[in-house]
Design a protein around this motif. Sequence first.
Motif, PDB file in Angstrom:
ATOM      1  N   GLU A 160       0.831  -1.207   0.000  1.00  0.00           N
ATOM      2  CA  GLU A 160       0.000   0.000   0.000  1.00  0.00           C
ATOM      3  C   GLU A 160       0.868   1.262   0.000  1.00  0.00           C
ATOM      4  O   GLU A 160       0.558   2.242  -0.699  1.00  0.00           O
ATOM      5  CB  GLU A 160      -0.921   0.003   1.221  1.00  0.00           C
ATOM      6  CG  GLU A 160      -2.062  -0.994   1.154  1.00  0.00           C
ATOM      7  CD  GLU A 160      -1.619  -2.419   1.485  1.00  0.00           C
ATOM      8  OE1 GLU A 160      -0.424  -2.610   1.784  1.00  0.00           O
ATOM      9  OE2 GLU A 160      -2.466  -3.333   1.439  1.00  0.00           O
TER      10      GLU A 160
ATOM     11  N   ARG B 249       2.281   1.806  -3.518  1.00  0.00           N
ATOM     12  CA  ARG B 249       1.295   2.365  -4.454  1.00  0.00           C
ATOM     13  C   ARG B 249       0.988   3.821  -4.127  1.00  0.00           C
ATOM     14  O   ARG B 249       0.812   4.649  -5.031  1.00  0.00           O
ATOM     15  CB  ARG B 249       0.003   1.537  -4.411  1.00  0.00           C
ATOM     16  CG  ARG B 249       0.118   0.183  -5.097  1.00  0.00           C
ATOM     17  CD  ARG B 249      -1.255  -0.430  -5.292  1.00  0.00           C
ATOM     18  NE  ARG B 249      -1.906  -0.703  -4.017  1.00  0.00           N
ATOM     19  CZ  ARG B 249      -1.818  -1.855  -3.369  1.00  0.00           C
ATOM     20  NH1 ARG B 249      -1.087  -2.845  -3.876  1.00  0.00           N
ATOM     21  NH2 ARG B 249      -2.446  -2.043  -2.214  1.00  0.00           N
ATOM     22  N   LYS B 250       0.930   4.141  -2.858  1.00  0.00           N
ATOM     23  CA  LYS B 250       0.578   5.500  -2.441  1.00  0.00           C
ATOM     24  C   LYS B 250       1.614   6.510  -2.932  1.00  0.00           C
ATOM     25  O   LYS B 250       1.265   7.614  -3.383  1.00  0.00           O
ATOM     26  CB  LYS B 250       0.462   5.546  -0.918  1.00  0.00           C
ATOM     27  CG  LYS B 250       0.171   6.926  -0.346  1.00  0.00           C
ATOM     28  CD  LYS B 250       0.080   6.865   1.174  1.00  0.00           C
ATOM     29  CE  LYS B 250      -0.144   8.247   1.774  1.00  0.00           C
ATOM     30  NZ  LYS B 250      -0.204   8.173   3.263  1.00  0.00           N
TER      31      LYS B 250
ATOM     32  N   ASP C  63       4.024   5.813  -5.282  1.00  0.00           N
ATOM     33  CA  ASP C  63       4.511   5.462  -6.615  1.00  0.00           C
ATOM     34  C   ASP C  63       6.012   5.146  -6.591  1.00  0.00           C
ATOM     35  O   ASP C  63       6.819   5.733  -7.323  1.00  0.00           O
ATOM     36  CB  ASP C  63       4.236   6.586  -7.613  1.00  0.00           C
ATOM     37  CG  ASP C  63       4.481   6.148  -9.061  1.00  0.00           C
ATOM     38  OD1 ASP C  63       4.440   4.927  -9.312  1.00  0.00           O
ATOM     39  OD2 ASP C  63       4.739   7.022  -9.908  1.00  0.00           O
TER      40      ASP C  63
END
Length: 591
Positions: free
Chosen positions: A387, A390-391, A393
Amino acid sequence: ITGRIGQVMLALPLVVISVLIASLVECFLILPGHLRHSIKHGSKSPSRFRRWFDRGFGRFRDGLFRRFVQLAYDWRYTTLAATNAVLIVTIGFLMTDRIKFHFFPQPPTEILRARIVMGAGTPREQTIKAVKMVESALAEAERKLGKGEKLVVSSFAKLGKLGYSQGNHLAQIDVQLTATESRSVHTNAIIRAWREALPKIPGAERISVGGRRSGPGGRDLDIRLTGKDIAVIKRAAVELEELMSNFPGVQDTADDLPYGKQDVIVTLTARGKALGFTTQIIGEQLRNAFEGAIARRFARNAEEVTIRVLQKKNGRGIQILRDLYLKSPSGAHVPLLEVVNIREKSGFSIINRRNGKNVISVTADIDLKVSSGGEVQKALERKGLPEIARKYDISYRFAGRSEDRASAFANLKLGGAVALVLIFIVLAWVFASYSRPFIVMIIIPYGIIGAILGHLVMGFALTILSIIGVLGLAGIIVNDSIILVSQVDERLGRGESMAAATVGAAQDRLRAVLLTSLTTIGGLLPLMFETSLQAQYLLPIAITMVFGLAVSTILVLIIVPASLGVLDDLARVLGKRRSGSEKPLLDHGGP
């Protein structure tokens, strides 16, 4: 095994191979002479103890032991099912974390280390005061725990550098403790007492206390974050540190991108652009104001001489910029603050790049009594780390000991497969049969039972050295199986039935099987009770071999007869036995 683990373990196989070669030379060249001498002078009658022992051993072998092996053979399917069930349950202890797995053994260290990170820009004198307060906390912990016993041999502090980072706000204290076997206080107790005694130090951003880990380099947990914007990666690293700190046993989380001195950011305003200023013009004039402008260069005595004009500075810090004037393209002098905006922000003291990308390492130590690197890594990959990636990048990978662990396991899988193939080839050549080696090697997996139970009984976690010990154990426990199968062959060759041959062979070779295992166990027992720091690294191997041999010695006397009986039943069903014949079950033709 390659890498750092291979370098650590290289001496072990070299010594073992050398000893085995020496034993072969002794067996074929020296032992016959000893036997000749002992037989010539060995005509005297055995001692009373020897006669008593032989009678007792004979009664056990021909009575209780024979009935035990006969029962295992008669109920061979139940025997194999029960032993396989024990093997599955034992492996279940490891899979369900009833017994921990640590990559490398970590005996109590004798060197402690405290890392001190003050706020960026902290004067050297303030950092020295913080170091003295941390050292005073150590002395207080020693007085509290030692109660007159000396725990600390020496300590020294290093100012201005911490890892790759440099600055007056950084310090490190290394502490040498007394030898582990000479003090009554455990290293972990000293670390806890030191942490509890630490006062609140003004200006300190982080103070970590821990032991210096031995074995292959690298922290217990090392996560490399990679991305384009270093500031974004730093925010992700801070969030990851907070996440890691929530796991039990994780301590001393940090990253290798500390903040350095304050940076001054100068931005061109619209008014400045209207006056003809550009970023390049402002940058050149600011550099000349602080470093000086080159007025002239000329040659003198084959050397170039540079004349640099410096401006006298009044004030300190950002006040110099506020009083500075710039020359516009039109020739007018304009105050700097009229054409630019000035702000301050925290900069980084060092930036690491790999393959042209910014990289930050987030590291942590783990209390191995609470958790392990593998457990925390699995938990992070299951929830939290993806997570964060993804947050912000960014990408991530596990390095340090995790990387070594993955490489070592890959090499061990290949090495284990090669070892089993080589054992099979040697046995097939010796027995002149393709099927015989499978009966001999069937005992190998059951050595794991003793290895895992041994670590459970002794209170040790399994390590990479335990797995290496299992590979070595495989080459030892087949000796008992070879002795037993060879005797079964001999009895089958005399025309006995399979049941009589297997039970009789177990009786005939009971003494040889016990001596083969007990001599090895006896040689390793002193290491089991050694308390020195150096011996702690070899204890997992000793535990694996001692308990593995002890369990497999018992199992080989029932598993091999039961397996031979099952294979004989299978041959009957498939019609590979001649009616009324009692020839050996397995093919004696050449491979």
